[in-house]
Write a protein that holds these residues in place. Structure first.
Motif, PDB file in Angstrom:
ATOM      1  N   GLU A  28      -6.540  11.698  -3.052  1.00  0.00           N
ATOM      2  CA  GLU A  28      -5.403  10.933  -2.545  1.00  0.00           C
ATOM      3  C   GLU A  28      -5.465   9.519  -3.115  1.00  0.00           C
ATOM      4  O   GLU A  28      -6.540   8.936  -3.210  1.00  0.00           O
ATOM      5  CB  GLU A  28      -5.441  10.846  -1.014  1.00  0.00           C
ATOM      6  N   TYR A  29      -4.290   8.994  -3.454  1.00  0.00           N
ATOM      7  CA  TYR A  29      -4.202   7.632  -3.987  1.00  0.00           C
ATOM      8  C   TYR A  29      -3.609   6.705  -2.929  1.00  0.00           C
ATOM      9  O   TYR A  29      -2.535   6.969  -2.393  1.00  0.00           O
ATOM     10  CB  TYR A  29      -3.354   7.612  -5.264  1.00  0.00           C
ATOM     11  N   TRP A  30      -4.329   5.618  -2.638  1.00  0.00           N
ATOM     12  CA  TRP A  30      -3.954   4.672  -1.593  1.00  0.00           C
ATOM     13  C   TRP A  30      -3.941   3.254  -2.136  1.00  0.00           C
ATOM     14  O   TRP A  30      -4.749   2.909  -3.002  1.00  0.00           O
ATOM     15  CB  TRP A  30      -4.959   4.731  -0.440  1.00  0.00           C
ATOM     16  N   ARG A  31      -3.029   2.434  -1.598  1.00  0.00           N
ATOM     17  CA  ARG A  31      -3.044   0.999  -1.891  1.00  0.00           C
ATOM     18  C   ARG A  31      -4.177   0.387  -1.084  1.00  0.00           C
ATOM     19  O   ARG A  31      -4.334   0.664   0.101  1.00  0.00           O
ATOM     20  CB  ARG A  31      -1.718   0.352  -1.495  1.00  0.00           C
ATOM     21  N   ASP A  39      -3.220  -0.573   4.221  1.00  0.00           N
ATOM     22  CA  ASP A  39      -3.348   0.472   3.213  1.00  0.00           C
ATOM     23  C   ASP A  39      -2.116   1.373   3.303  1.00  0.00           C
ATOM     24  O   ASP A  39      -1.485   1.499   4.345  1.00  0.00           O
ATOM     25  CB  ASP A  39      -4.655   1.249   3.342  1.00  0.00           C
ATOM     26  N   LEU A  40      -1.738   1.938   2.173  1.00  0.00           N
ATOM     27  CA  LEU A  40      -0.510   2.716   2.068  1.00  0.00           C
ATOM     28  C   LEU A  40      -0.774   3.900   1.152  1.00  0.00           C
ATOM     29  O   LEU A  40      -1.356   3.735   0.074  1.00  0.00           O
ATOM     30  CB  LEU A  40       0.597   1.835   1.471  1.00  0.00           C
ATOM     31  N   HIS A  41      -0.364   5.084   1.572  1.00  0.00           N
ATOM     32  CA  HIS A  41      -0.501   6.281   0.745  1.00  0.00           C
ATOM     33  C   HIS A  41       0.546   6.173  -0.364  1.00  0.00           C
ATOM     34  O   HIS A  41       1.745   6.276  -0.108  1.00  0.00           O
ATOM     35  CB  HIS A  41      -0.284   7.519   1.608  1.00  0.00           C
ATOM     36  N   GLY A  75       6.750   2.584  -8.654  1.00  0.00           N
ATOM     37  CA  GLY A  75       7.640   1.474  -8.346  1.00  0.00           C
ATOM     38  C   GLY A  75       6.884   0.167  -8.156  1.00  0.00           C
ATOM     39  O   GLY A  75       7.473  -0.899  -8.119  1.00  0.00           O
ATOM     40  N   THR A  76       5.590   0.251  -8.009  1.00  0.00           N
ATOM     41  CA  THR A  76       4.721  -0.919  -7.892  1.00  0.00           C
ATOM     42  C   THR A  76       3.577  -0.718  -8.874  1.00  0.00           C
ATOM     43  O   THR A  76       3.104   0.405  -9.051  1.00  0.00           O
ATOM     44  CB  THR A  76       4.147  -1.046  -6.465  1.00  0.00           C
ATOM     45  N   THR A  77       3.129  -1.780  -9.510  1.00  0.00           N
ATOM     46  CA  THR A  77       2.010  -1.662 -10.442  1.00  0.00           C
ATOM     47  C   THR A  77       0.697  -1.816  -9.689  1.00  0.00           C
ATOM     48  O   THR A  77       0.503  -2.786  -8.960  1.00  0.00           O
ATOM     49  CB  THR A  77       2.101  -2.727 -11.547  1.00  0.00           C
ATOM     50  N   TYR A  78      -0.169  -0.833  -9.848  1.00  0.00           N
ATOM     51  CA  TYR A  78      -1.508  -0.872  -9.266  1.00  0.00           C
ATOM     52  C   TYR A  78      -2.526  -0.863 -10.397  1.00  0.00           C
ATOM     53  O   TYR A  78      -2.225  -0.444 -11.516  1.00  0.00           O
ATOM     54  CB  TYR A  78      -1.742   0.340  -8.356  1.00  0.00           C
ATOM     55  N   TYR A  79      -3.735  -1.296 -10.092  1.00  0.00           N
ATOM     56  CA  TYR A  79      -4.792  -1.374 -11.098  1.00  0.00           C
ATOM     57  C   TYR A  79      -5.959  -0.482 -10.685  1.00  0.00           C
ATOM     58  O   TYR A  79      -6.343  -0.450  -9.521  1.00  0.00           O
ATOM     59  CB  TYR A  79      -5.252  -2.824 -11.271  1.00  0.00           C
ATOM     60  N   ALA A  80      -6.522   0.207 -11.661  1.00  0.00           N
ATOM     61  CA  ALA A  80      -7.590   1.167 -11.401  1.00  0.00           C
ATOM     62  C   ALA A  80      -8.948   0.666 -11.868  1.00  0.00           C
ATOM     63  O   ALA A  80      -9.899   1.431 -11.901  1.00  0.00           O
ATOM     64  CB  ALA A  80      -7.264   2.492 -12.086  1.00  0.00           C
ATOM     65  N   ILE A 100      -8.796   7.394  -3.244  1.00  0.00           N
ATOM     66  CA  ILE A 100      -8.899   6.385  -4.292  1.00  0.00           C
ATOM     67  C   ILE A 100      -8.054   5.192  -3.854  1.00  0.00           C
ATOM     68  O   ILE A 100      -6.849   5.329  -3.638  1.00  0.00           O
ATOM     69  CB  ILE A 100      -8.369   6.922  -5.641  1.00  0.00           C
ATOM     70  N   TYR A 101      -8.693   4.036  -3.711  1.00  0.00           N
ATOM     71  CA  TYR A 101      -7.978   2.826  -3.309  1.00  0.00           C
ATOM     72  C   TYR A 101      -7.700   1.973  -4.542  1.00  0.00           C
ATOM     73  O   TYR A 101      -8.621   1.565  -5.244  1.00  0.00           O
ATOM     74  CB  TYR A 101      -8.785   2.043  -2.270  1.00  0.00           C
ATOM     75  N   LEU A 102      -6.413   1.746  -4.807  1.00  0.00           N
ATOM     76  CA  LEU A 102      -5.976   0.952  -5.953  1.00  0.00           C
ATOM     77  C   LEU A 102      -5.493  -0.402  -5.463  1.00  0.00           C
ATOM     78  O   LEU A 102      -4.945  -0.517  -4.370  1.00  0.00           O
ATOM     79  CB  LEU A 102      -4.845   1.678  -6.685  1.00  0.00           C
ATOM     80  N   HIS A 103      -5.695  -1.420  -6.265  1.00  0.00           N
ATOM     81  CA  HIS A 103      -5.264  -2.757  -5.851  1.00  0.00           C
ATOM     82  C   HIS A 103      -4.088  -3.222  -6.692  1.00  0.00           C
ATOM     83  O   HIS A 103      -3.834  -2.726  -7.780  1.00  0.00           O
ATOM     84  CB  HIS A 103      -6.434  -3.749  -5.892  1.00  0.00           C
ATOM     85  N   MET A 104      -3.362  -4.179  -6.126  1.00  0.00           N
ATOM     86  CA  MET A 104      -2.170  -4.714  -6.800  1.00  0.00           C
ATOM     87  C   MET A 104      -2.544  -5.930  -7.624  1.00  0.00           C
ATOM     88  O   MET A 104      -3.486  -6.586  -7.412  1.00  0.00           O
ATOM     89  CB  MET A 104      -1.120  -5.108  -5.764  1.00  0.00           C
TER      90      MET A 104
END
Length: 104
Positions: A28-31, A39-41, A75-80, A100-104
């Motif tokens: 799962e990918y989460w903010r 946090d947001l799925h 729709g939003t850019t996240y970084y891995a 997986i927690y991705l940051h903005m």
């Protein structure tokens, strides 16, 4: 003695013929949560995927085929860049899962 060896193989992710026992793991990918954002799925789960892992093992970053899409197509850019090369699996859950927690 043979029973002990077979039991050890099963516990280490191998069956009695010493072949690795594979398991499906939900990814799962989460903010990533911070002081201002919860946090947001990401994509309400649209980018989630299932990967095959040796039972008891870790998910490898190169197995994540939807990581790029989760970072750039939601729709939003996240970084891995904080995603480790090997990710621990929550094996104790009904469905083995990695978040997986991705940051903005």
């Amino acid at each position: 003695m043979a029973l002990t060896v077979a039991a050890a193989g099963v516990l280490s992710g191998c069956n009695s013929s010493k072949n690795p026992v594979m398991a499906d793991v939900k990814v799962e990918y989460w903010r990533e949560k911070n002081n201002w954002l919860q946090d947001l799925h990401i994509g309400n789960g649209a980018y989630d995927e299932t990967v095959s892992v040796v039972k008891g093992g870790k998910v490898k970053k190169e197995q994540l085929t939807k990581l790029g899409d989760a970072c750039s197509k939601s729709g939003t850019t996240y970084y891995a860049n904080k995603v480790p090369d090997e990710i621990e699996v929550e094996w104790e859950t009904k469905t083995p899962t990695v978040k997986i927690y991705l940051h903005m």
